[in-house]
Every structure is written in structure tokens, then in C-alpha cells.
Design a protein around this motif. Sequence first.
Motif, PDB file in Angstrom:
ATOM      1  N   GLN A 208       0.846  -1.187   0.000  1.00 50.32           N
ATOM      2  CA  GLN A 208       0.000   0.000   0.000  1.00 50.32           C
ATOM      3  C   GLN A 208       0.879   1.233   0.000  1.00 50.32           C
ATOM      4  O   GLN A 208       1.929   1.268   0.612  1.00 50.32           O
ATOM      5  CB  GLN A 208      -0.885   0.026   1.245  1.00 50.32           C
TER       6      GLN A 208
ATOM      7  N   GLU B 137      -2.811   5.138   2.079  1.00 50.58           N
ATOM      8  CA  GLU B 137      -3.860   4.358   1.421  1.00 50.58           C
ATOM      9  C   GLU B 137      -4.539   3.470   2.448  1.00 50.58           C
ATOM     10  O   GLU B 137      -3.903   2.800   3.246  1.00 50.58           O
ATOM     11  CB  GLU B 137      -3.271   3.496   0.308  1.00 50.58           C
TER      12      GLU B 137
ATOM     13  N   LEU C  19      -7.528   0.433   3.001  1.00 48.25           N
ATOM     14  CA  LEU C  19      -8.271  -0.572   2.248  1.00 48.25           C
ATOM     15  C   LEU C  19      -9.721  -0.163   2.017  1.00 48.25           C
ATOM     16  O   LEU C  19     -10.340  -0.576   1.062  1.00 48.25           O
ATOM     17  CB  LEU C  19      -8.211  -1.929   2.964  1.00 48.25           C
TER      18      LEU C  19
ATOM     19  N   SER D 126     -10.632   2.645   1.133  1.00 54.57           N
ATOM     20  CA  SER D 126     -10.691   3.740   0.179  1.00 54.57           C
ATOM     21  C   SER D 126     -10.914   3.263  -1.248  1.00 54.57           C
ATOM     22  O   SER D 126     -10.920   4.073  -2.159  1.00 54.57           O
ATOM     23  CB  SER D 126      -9.412   4.580   0.256  1.00 54.57           C
ATOM     24  N   THR D 127     -11.105   1.969  -1.467  1.00 55.16           N
ATOM     25  CA  THR D 127     -11.411   1.513  -2.823  1.00 55.16           C
ATOM     26  C   THR D 127     -12.819   1.955  -3.176  1.00 55.16           C
ATOM     27  O   THR D 127     -13.674   2.121  -2.298  1.00 55.16           O
ATOM     28  CB  THR D 127     -11.302  -0.016  -2.938  1.00 55.16           C
TER      29      THR D 127
ATOM     30  N   TYR E 176     -15.277   0.403  -4.368  1.00 64.33           N
ATOM     31  CA  TYR E 176     -16.311  -0.552  -3.975  1.00 64.33           C
ATOM     32  C   TYR E 176     -16.576  -0.519  -2.477  1.00 64.33           C
ATOM     33  O   TYR E 176     -17.724  -0.609  -2.033  1.00 64.33           O
ATOM     34  CB  TYR E 176     -15.941  -1.961  -4.459  1.00 64.33           C
ATOM     35  N   ASN E 177     -15.514  -0.394  -1.689  1.00 68.74           N
ATOM     36  CA  ASN E 177     -15.721  -0.290  -0.242  1.00 68.74           C
ATOM     37  C   ASN E 177     -16.429   1.017   0.113  1.00 68.74           C
ATOM     38  O   ASN E 177     -17.282   1.047   1.007  1.00 68.74           O
ATOM     39  CB  ASN E 177     -14.392  -0.405   0.499  1.00 68.74           C
TER      40      ASN E 177
ATOM     41  N   CYS F 176     -18.789   7.360  -6.473  1.00 71.28           N
ATOM     42  CA  CYS F 176     -17.659   6.419  -6.408  1.00 71.28           C
ATOM     43  C   CYS F 176     -16.997   6.174  -7.762  1.00 71.28           C
ATOM     44  O   CYS F 176     -15.950   5.528  -7.822  1.00 71.28           O
ATOM     45  CB  CYS F 176     -18.122   5.090  -5.830  1.00 71.28           C
TER      46      CYS F 176
END
Length: 119
Positions: free
Chosen positions: A68, A72, A74, A76-77, A79-80, A99
Motif C-alpha cells: 500500500q 492508502e 483498504l 478507500s477503494t 467498492y468499499n 464512487c
Amino acid sequence: MSIWTIVSLAVSVGTLVALAYLWWRAKRDGESSARLTALHLDHLQQQLSMLQRDMEHLAKSKSLPRPQSKGEDLTSTPYNQAIELVKHGLSAAEVAERCGISRSEAELIVSLYRNNSTS
């Protein structure tokens, strides 16, 4: 001694010499062939060892987590983030717009995560 006896003896000696040469040549070719086979086998074993090391390296690199960059997270994607927005009640259109995902992806996330009591 007659001429035919001498000719017969010469043919017999010539045949013996030819057979001895053929036997020596076959033995030498067999040894040469065995050496070539051994060299080929060694080469194949080296290739196999290299392939095994490569496979182990690939297996290890696949099992390691993705590095990462600083800051960053996780979550912050896209989809999340979309999942979190759906849990807060936003519509699929709003989730897709915020998004940067497709409308069908947002609708799938809505169908999976809206009012999901297990999450």
C-alpha cells in the motif's frame, strides 16, 4: 597354397577386420550416445530446478499482501466506499456518481448490502 585359399583367407581376414571395426564403432557410438543422453538429462534437471524455483517465487509473491502507498486505506477503494454509502441509505445512482463505478455495479452493491443484517 592355391590362389583360392589365399583369396578366401584374405576375405576372412577382411571380414574379421570389418566386424572388429563395426563393433568398436558401435561401442564408441553407444558411449557417445550415453554421454549425450547424460548431458541432456543434466540440462533438463537444471531447467526443472529453475522452474520449481520460479513457481515457488510466484507462489510466495501471490500470497503476500499488495503493498500500500502511504495513506492508502483498504476502505478507500471505490467498492468499499460504495458499500459504506449504501449502508447509509444512498441510491444506486448516487453511489455510482460519487464512487465512479458503473450503475450496474452500484445496483449490485445495493442489492447485496442494503438492509443486510449480517454486516
